[in-house]
Design a protein around this motif. Sequence first.
Motif, PDB file in Angstrom:
ATOM      1  N   VAL A 223       0.710  -1.221   0.006  1.00 31.96           N
ATOM      2  CA  VAL A 223       0.039   0.092  -0.001  1.00 31.96           C
ATOM      3  C   VAL A 223       0.795   1.161  -0.122  1.00 31.96           C
ATOM      4  O   VAL A 223       0.409   2.190  -0.813  1.00 31.96           O
ATOM      5  N   LEU A 224       1.873   1.204   0.889  1.00 29.34           N
ATOM      6  CA  LEU A 224       2.591   2.515   1.010  1.00 29.34           C
ATOM      7  C   LEU A 224       3.551   2.659  -0.284  1.00 29.34           C
ATOM      8  O   LEU A 224       3.657   3.869  -0.770  1.00 29.34           O
ATOM      9  N   ASP A 225       4.091   1.588  -0.734  1.00 32.00           N
ATOM     10  CA  ASP A 225       4.979   1.691  -2.054  1.00 32.00           C
ATOM     11  C   ASP A 225       4.215   2.448  -3.073  1.00 32.00           C
ATOM     12  O   ASP A 225       4.414   2.996  -3.863  1.00 32.00           O
ATOM     13  N   PHE A 226       2.643   2.004  -3.194  1.00 32.31           N
ATOM     14  CA  PHE A 226       1.745   2.370  -3.986  1.00 32.31           C
ATOM     15  C   PHE A 226       1.627   4.017  -4.117  1.00 32.31           C
ATOM     16  O   PHE A 226       1.578   4.597  -5.034  1.00 32.31           O
ATOM     17  N   ILE A 227       1.525   4.412  -2.806  1.00 36.89           N
ATOM     18  CA  ILE A 227       1.165   5.793  -2.599  1.00 36.89           C
ATOM     19  C   ILE A 227       2.467   6.685  -2.829  1.00 36.89           C
ATOM     20  O   ILE A 227       2.448   7.679  -3.403  1.00 36.89           O
ATOM     21  N   GLY A 228       3.728   6.068  -2.584  1.00 36.42           N
ATOM     22  CA  GLY A 228       5.114   6.763  -2.673  1.00 36.42           C
ATOM     23  C   GLY A 228       5.534   7.274  -1.289  1.00 36.42           C
ATOM     24  O   GLY A 228       4.718   7.929  -0.662  1.00 36.42           O
TER      25      GLY A 228
END
Length: 152
Positions: A113-118
Amino acid sequence: MDYRKIMSRFSNAQTQVNASYEIIARKYDLTYNALMILYIIDEDKNITQKNISDILYLSKSTVHSILSSLKKKNYVALAEGDNKKEKYIFLTQEGELFFSTIRKETGIFEKTVLDFIGEENVLLFLEQSERIANYMVTKATEIIVGGAQVED
């Protein structure tokens, strides 16, 4: 600005975040609050029931009930604290084994999730969310509990 609509959206977004952890909790036959308590115990080796109550804004009786359930499953145990009334809560060996699976699975979910958001957006969102949350608690205490008058 439509304050009610904005706060409703904010609340709904937070509810969806919590719902994702509720899905994880159910998979492991836990409640959302029990899962959050396990996370807190895992992160702080000197945690007490009062600390958990303060962190999660739950009553001591609710936390006690959840801890009793976790104790029956042999996931947590208590150790003497700094005084006779205070007890530190820790994961048992069985609890550590049980929670390590949850921690590993949830870690993959959170990283995805956090990698998707950046990273930059995550840090900005986190900073603003903490700022809003802290201010909301302060103002709820002042305005709602304290009875301060609100200007139109």
